[in-house]
Design a protein around this motif. Structure first.
Motif, PDB file in Angstrom:
ATOM      1  N   GLY A  25       0.810  -1.215   0.000  1.00  0.00           N
ATOM      2  CA  GLY A  25       0.000   0.000   0.000  1.00  0.00           C
ATOM      3  C   GLY A  25       0.840   1.260   0.000  1.00  0.00           C
ATOM      4  N   ALA A  26       2.079   1.132  -0.431  1.00  0.00           N
ATOM      5  CA  ALA A  26       2.988   2.280  -0.367  1.00  0.00           C
ATOM      6  C   ALA A  26       2.822   3.217  -1.551  1.00  0.00           C
ATOM      7  CB  ALA A  26       4.429   1.791  -0.299  1.00  0.00           C
ATOM      8  N   GLY A  27       1.970   2.848  -2.490  1.00  0.00           N
ATOM      9  CA  GLY A  27       1.781   3.685  -3.678  1.00  0.00           C
ATOM     10  C   GLY A  27       1.653   2.791  -4.883  1.00  0.00           C
ATOM     11  N   GLY A  28       1.711   3.365  -6.035  1.00  0.00           N
ATOM     12  CA  GLY A  28       1.486   2.601  -7.239  1.00  0.00           C
ATOM     13  C   GLY A  28       2.698   1.847  -7.731  1.00  0.00           C
ATOM     14  N   GLY A  29       3.810   1.953  -7.042  1.00  0.00           N
ATOM     15  CA  GLY A  29       5.028   1.321  -7.543  1.00  0.00           C
ATOM     16  C   GLY A  29       5.439   1.930  -8.857  1.00  0.00           C
ATOM     17  N   THR A  30       5.136   3.242  -9.056  1.00  0.00           N
ATOM     18  CA  THR A  30       5.391   3.841 -10.362  1.00  0.00           C
ATOM     19  C   THR A  30       6.840   4.286 -10.532  1.00  0.00           C
ATOM     20  OG1 THR A  30       4.498   5.904  -9.502  1.00  0.00           O
ATOM     21  CG2 THR A  30       3.053   4.587 -10.868  1.00  0.00           C
ATOM     22  N   THR A  31       7.573   4.459  -9.451  1.00  0.00           N
ATOM     23  CA  THR A  31       8.974   4.841  -9.631  1.00  0.00           C
ATOM     24  C   THR A  31       9.954   3.901  -8.945  1.00  0.00           C
ATOM     25  OG1 THR A  31       9.002   6.241  -7.674  1.00  0.00           O
ATOM     26  CG2 THR A  31       8.453   7.307  -9.757  1.00  0.00           C
ATOM     27  N   ARG A  80      -1.057   1.510 -32.113  1.00  0.00           N
ATOM     28  CA  ARG A  80       0.243   1.249 -31.504  1.00  0.00           C
ATOM     29  C   ARG A  80       0.085   0.596 -30.146  1.00  0.00           C
ATOM     30  NH1 ARG A  80       4.381   4.259 -33.651  1.00  0.00           N
ATOM     31  NH2 ARG A  80       3.951   4.665 -35.822  1.00  0.00           N
ATOM     32  N   ARG A  81       1.088  -0.221 -29.791  1.00  0.00           N
ATOM     33  CA  ARG A  81       1.153  -0.736 -28.424  1.00  0.00           C
ATOM     34  C   ARG A  81       2.154   0.143 -27.679  1.00  0.00           C
ATOM     35  NH1 ARG A  81       1.602  -5.116 -31.644  1.00  0.00           N
ATOM     36  NH2 ARG A  81       3.805  -5.366 -31.101  1.00  0.00           N
ATOM     37  N   LEU A  82       1.642   0.914 -26.722  1.00  0.00           N
ATOM     38  CA  LEU A  82       2.461   1.964 -26.112  1.00  0.00           C
ATOM     39  C   LEU A  82       3.065   1.568 -24.777  1.00  0.00           C
ATOM     40  CD1 LEU A  82       0.065   5.002 -26.674  1.00  0.00           C
ATOM     41  CD2 LEU A  82       2.098   4.421 -28.016  1.00  0.00           C
ATOM     42  N   ALA A  83       4.304   2.008 -24.560  1.00  0.00           N
ATOM     43  CA  ALA A  83       4.871   2.075 -23.220  1.00  0.00           C
ATOM     44  C   ALA A  83       4.765   3.547 -22.840  1.00  0.00           C
ATOM     45  CB  ALA A  83       6.326   1.632 -23.231  1.00  0.00           C
ATOM     46  N   HIS A  84       4.032   3.859 -21.740  1.00  0.00           N
ATOM     47  CA  HIS A  84       3.659   5.255 -21.444  1.00  0.00           C
ATOM     48  C   HIS A  84       3.691   5.454 -19.937  1.00  0.00           C
ATOM     49  CE1 HIS A  84      -0.018   8.226 -21.290  1.00  0.00           C
ATOM     50  NE2 HIS A  84       1.112   8.826 -21.011  1.00  0.00           N
ATOM     51  N   ASN A  85       4.407   6.463 -19.473  1.00  0.00           N
ATOM     52  CA  ASN A  85       4.453   6.743 -18.025  1.00  0.00           C
ATOM     53  C   ASN A  85       3.240   7.578 -17.629  1.00  0.00           C
ATOM     54  OD1 ASN A  85       5.496   8.882 -19.497  1.00  0.00           O
ATOM     55  ND2 ASN A  85       6.997   9.485 -17.945  1.00  0.00           N
ATOM     56  N   VAL A  95      10.657   6.831 -16.062  1.00  0.00           N
ATOM     57  CA  VAL A  95      10.718   6.335 -17.438  1.00  0.00           C
ATOM     58  C   VAL A  95      11.256   4.900 -17.437  1.00  0.00           C
ATOM     59  CG1 VAL A  95      11.836   6.640 -19.682  1.00  0.00           C
ATOM     60  CG2 VAL A  95      10.901   8.623 -18.476  1.00  0.00           C
ATOM     61  N   ALA A  96      12.251   4.638 -16.572  1.00  0.00           N
ATOM     62  CA  ALA A  96      12.789   3.280 -16.461  1.00  0.00           C
ATOM     63  C   ALA A  96      11.696   2.316 -16.025  1.00  0.00           C
ATOM     64  CB  ALA A  96      13.958   3.252 -15.473  1.00  0.00           C
ATOM     65  N   SER A  97      10.854   2.743 -15.071  1.00  0.00           N
ATOM     66  CA  SER A  97       9.751   1.887 -14.616  1.00  0.00           C
ATOM     67  C   SER A  97       8.780   1.588 -15.748  1.00  0.00           C
ATOM     68  CB  SER A  97       8.999   2.559 -13.465  1.00  0.00           C
ATOM     69  OG  SER A  97       9.782   2.548 -12.304  1.00  0.00           O
ATOM     70  N   ALA A  98       8.460   2.626 -16.544  1.00  0.00           N
ATOM     71  CA  ALA A  98       7.537   2.425 -17.661  1.00  0.00           C
ATOM     72  C   ALA A  98       8.142   1.459 -18.683  1.00  0.00           C
ATOM     73  CB  ALA A  98       7.200   3.760 -18.315  1.00  0.00           C
ATOM     74  N   PHE A 110       6.804   9.098 -23.646  1.00  0.00           N
ATOM     75  CA  PHE A 110       7.124   9.484 -22.279  1.00  0.00           C
ATOM     76  C   PHE A 110       7.059  10.984 -22.063  1.00  0.00           C
ATOM     77  CE2 PHE A 110       9.856   5.699 -23.183  1.00  0.00           C
ATOM     78  CZ  PHE A 110       9.091   4.799 -22.458  1.00  0.00           C
ATOM     79  N   GLU A 111       6.371  11.384 -20.992  1.00  0.00           N
ATOM     80  CA  GLU A 111       6.518  12.766 -20.554  1.00  0.00           C
ATOM     81  C   GLU A 111       7.777  12.813 -19.709  1.00  0.00           C
ATOM     82  OE1 GLU A 111       3.225  13.080 -17.188  1.00  0.00           O
ATOM     83  OE2 GLU A 111       4.955  14.349 -16.792  1.00  0.00           O
ATOM     84  N   VAL A 112       8.521  13.895 -19.838  1.00  0.00           N
ATOM     85  CA  VAL A 112       9.821  13.982 -19.192  1.00  0.00           C
ATOM     86  C   VAL A 112       9.959  15.318 -18.459  1.00  0.00           C
ATOM     87  CG1 VAL A 112      12.298  14.105 -19.639  1.00  0.00           C
ATOM     88  CG2 VAL A 112      10.912  12.436 -20.867  1.00  0.00           C
ATOM     89  N   ASP A 113      10.428  15.237 -17.226  1.00  0.00           N
ATOM     90  CA  ASP A 113      10.716  16.421 -16.412  1.00  0.00           C
ATOM     91  C   ASP A 113      11.723  17.323 -17.145  1.00  0.00           C
ATOM     92  OD1 ASP A 113      11.008  17.580 -13.450  1.00  0.00           O
ATOM     93  OD2 ASP A 113      13.017  17.335 -14.285  1.00  0.00           O
ATOM     94  N   GLU A 114      11.554  18.639 -17.007  1.00  0.00           N
ATOM     95  CA  GLU A 114      12.407  19.583 -17.733  1.00  0.00           C
ATOM     96  C   GLU A 114      13.895  19.378 -17.417  1.00  0.00           C
ATOM     97  OE1 GLU A 114       9.445  19.986 -16.106  1.00  0.00           O
ATOM     98  OE2 GLU A 114       9.433  22.128 -15.685  1.00  0.00           O
ATOM     99  N   GLY A 115      14.182  19.091 -16.138  1.00  0.00           N
ATOM    100  CA  GLY A 115      15.576  18.915 -15.732  1.00  0.00           C
ATOM    101  C   GLY A 115      16.154  17.603 -16.241  1.00  0.00           C
TER     102      GLY A 115
END
Lengths: 458, 252
Positions: A25-31, A80-85, A95-98, A110-115
């Motif tokens: 229950g710590a979150g979605g495991g997204t990162t 398309r079959r997408l890999a999408h964050n 992005v690595a998780s996605a 992928f959406e990507v942080d500006e930095g």
């Protein structure tokens, strides 16, 4: 010498952690799995990306990257079959998780942080890049706008010739950044009727990138985005290849515009409000086009689309409704305010200001937001979050009567108070910063009012 | 009612850390005491007329904007020195603070002139100093006050020996991350790196500046006493900001 573990083993280990994170229950495991992979072997990201048969595309911007990416995904998904964050985890680890959970995907989106954009452009070697906008945002974290632009300029210059660059030509800074790549595609808005009467207070890049003279604006749409021209002739908005014209904003519910492309024009009815979503839609259209989508597919995808997670949501609570709009920087918050005022300004407002790293620890940006158009109709403000008192001061010095302000730092108490102040049949408008939005989502989920985000974003 | 006249220098260029919040606080706090704040923008090429304003405000900008105004400010230097000699008060924040010193030496050798209104120099450093800050100040003898804000600067500012800092750093970096001091004060002129913006959560400093501006307006040496305000929200915001500085203020 460092031994490199087999990629398959790393993937298995990282996926195991994601499942564990969700079960705890710590979150979605997204990162978390991506963080583990990035720890184990950062180059694995390059190799995972190389497995996608038709490559990757990345989207970055200060504002709208989650929505733009989700719109592009909606357009591309039928073919398309997408890999999408999709959950918005947009650093290298996200992005690595996605990529880890990409399964049989053939295209990475992928959406990507500006930095993080320069490193991810180097690692992913994307076939298409979409640059949406650069506004002042979290100066404590990203540094000055010019520094971000300079790092983007270097990343764009290093793009191979064959890569597609789609950029917002209404942003003078991005037009200058994109000069370093041949064959780039300009998108933007062309409808002076929806322009602001003047440049907003928080406008950033308003001096010619070449000579420093203030630009003349034939139309200023959002912040410094618009149809600009250096009076000395040193720089002007490039010709638009993909444009939104004849824009019609319909309150809090819809917007429509004529999408103009080299392949033809098509009227788009968008189920989202506000000029900023028109920008997101044109950006998504430009990117999807660069990835081979046809005009009819683009139109159908945009018209199917509904809001990305947390950006704009309505939730029913008994006889009342909550309208949730994320705010995170002056340009975005100004558009949220404009959209609210166009749709009928709220009488009860809850604003939740946190100052975690993801929100920006420096809260000075709230003083750059033009909240004032909300004040005439506002009867009660509930100020919440870790910096609730600061937010209350913003409204008080903006001219709101002290008697109309309540300070409830705890999100749960603030939500209860806001709902109590909202009449039956009415709507409580909630403007949270990023971590406050996550907190509210958790709160609403625990009350059985909304599903947790990792279940909804797929 | 007295009209307090504020000259806001380069509001179009130097506004990065919500400088208009400081102006809003001065305006309302003057109005709550029955005074009116008249704010005039002093932009590129505009003339500064000594005696015409009671308080000057200079905010912060990005490096590029700061460089664009630096040369113009030098052209206003003589008039500003004369105005300050005549008792006009000044608040300069972040980039504006650096410009009031003798100059800024950039990291790659690009120099920016200052106007020497404060006895200090600034040299670019490699690492930016970013975070919450808390100071202890004593602008009037025996009246200690705390000042809470946020700093974000690459410049290291060195005060000349014997000059007066704005305050002692309780938490955070301050002028250079080493000296233990922050800002500079010379008579009615205050320069500081603290933004956030500075005045909403530090109402005592807003009132001190208003009192100095009123003294100039009325032509008195002694600043008038302003009627106290409840400031309950201001104190809550100050407490949170001070706690942030104590728990996470920057240090090398």
């Amino acid at each position: 010498m460092r031994l490199r573990p087999p990629l398959a083993l790393e993937i298995a280990a990282a996926r195991g952690v994601a499942a564990l994170s969700r079960r705890l229950g710590a979150g979605g495991g997204t990162t978390i799995p991506g963080k583990l992979l990035a720890e184990l072997d950062r180059d694995a990201i390059d190799r995972l990306a190389a497995r996608l048969a038709t490559g990757t595309a990345v989207i970055s911007a200060t504002n709208g990257k989650t929505t733009t990416t989700a719109m592009a995904a909606e357009i591309l998904r039928p073919r398309r079959r997408l890999a999408h964050n999709a959950a918005g985890a947009n650093l290298v680890s996200g992005v690595a998780s996605a990529l880890l959970s990409a399964g049989n995907a053939d295209l990475g989106l992928f959406e990507v942080d500006e930095g993080a954009l320069p490193e991810l452009m180097r690692r992913l070697r994307p076939r298409a890049v979409c640059l949406g906008n650069l506004f002042r945002d979290q100066l404590d974290r990203y540094g000055e706008l010019e520094l971000v632009a300079e790092r983007w300029r270097e990343a764009v210059a290093a793009l191979p010739d064959g890569a597609q660059l789609v950029y917002n030509a209404d942003d003078p800074q991005l037009a200058a950044v994109s000069e370093g790549h041949t064959g780039s595609v300009a998108f933007g808005l062309d409808d002076p009727r929806v322009a602001r009467p003047s440049l907003q207070h928080a406008a950033d890049s308003k001096y010619c990138v070449h000579c420093g003279t203030p630009y003349d604006y034939a139309a200023a749409y959002i912040g410094h985005l618009g149809d600009y021209r250096c009076p000395r002739g040193d720089h002007a908005r490039p010709q638009l290849a993909v444009a939104a014209r004849d824009v019609s904003l319909q309150g809090l519910d819809r917007a429509s515009f004529l999408l103009d492309t080299p392949e033809g024009s098509r009227r788009i009815e968008l189920g989202l409000p506000g000029l900023y979503n028109v920008y997101n839609a044109v950006a998504a259209a430009g990117l999807a086009r660069a990835l081979g989508a046809e005009l009819e597919e683009i139109a159908a995808g945009l018209e199917r689309f509904s809001a990305a997670f947390g950006r704009f949501e309505r939730i029913a609570v008994g006889e009342k409704r909550i309208l949730l709009l994320l705010i995170k920087n002056p340009a975005g918050a100004n558009e949220a305010v404009r959209t609210l005022v166009d749709g009928g300004a709220p009488q009860v407002l809850l604003v939740a200001l946190n100052d975690e790293i993801a929100d920006g620890r420096d809260v000075s940006w709230i003083w750059d937001v033009d909240f004032e158009p909300l004040l005439p109709a506002l009867r009660a403000l509930v100020a919440s979050g870790g910096r609730a008192a600061e937010l209350a001061l913003r409204f008080r010095y903006g001219g709101l009567d002290e008697g109309a302000i309540e300070v409830e730092p705890d999100l749960g108490d603030a939500l209860d108070r806001g709902l109590a102040l909202t009449p039956d049949g009415g709507e409580l408008v909630v403007l949270p910063t990023y971590t406050a939005m996550l907190g509210l989502q958790r709160l609403l989920a625990s009350r059985g009012l909304a599903r947790p985000y990792w279940e909804r974003s797929a | 009612m007295t009209a307090v006249r504020v000259g806001h220098l380069y509001p179009d260029y130097l506004n990065i850390y919500a400088d208009r919040g400081n102006i809003a606080v001065l305006t309302r706090r003057a109005a709550w005491r029955g005074h009116e704040l008249e704010v005039a923008a002093l932009g590129m090429g505009d003339a500064v007329v000594p005696g015409e304003h009671d308080l000057y405000y200079v905010g912060g900008g990005q490096d590029r904007e700061q460089l664009l105004v630096a040369e113009d400010l030098v052209r206003k230097s003589e008039a500003l020195h004369e105005a300050v000699g005549g008792g006009t008060a000044v608040l300069a924040v972040c980039g504006g603070y650096q410009l009031l010193g003798r100059g800024y030496r950039g990291f790659h050798g690009e120099d920016m002139p200052g106007i020497g209104l404060l006895p200090l120099e600034t040299v670019a450093g490699e690492r930016r100093m970013i975070g919450d800050v808390l100071l202890e100040c004593e602008l009037e003898a025996g009246e200690k006050q705390t000042l809470a804000g946020f700093e974000n600067h690459a410049g290291r500012t060195q005060l000349d020996p014997g000059s007066e800092p704005l305050g002692r750093v309780l938490a955070g970096f301050g002028n250079d991350g080493e000296s233990g001091f922050e800002g500079c004060r010379s008579g009615r002129v205050i320069g500081t790196y603290l933004h956030g913006p500075l005045l909403p959560r530090n109402p005592w400093l807003a009132d001190w500046l208003l009192a100095q501006a009123l003294a100039h307006r009325l032509g008195t040496d002694e600043a008038p006493q302003l009627e106290p305000l409840p400031d309950e929200l201001e104190h809550r915001a100050h407490e949170v900001s001070a706690a942030r500085a104590r728990s996470r203020g920057g240090r090398f």
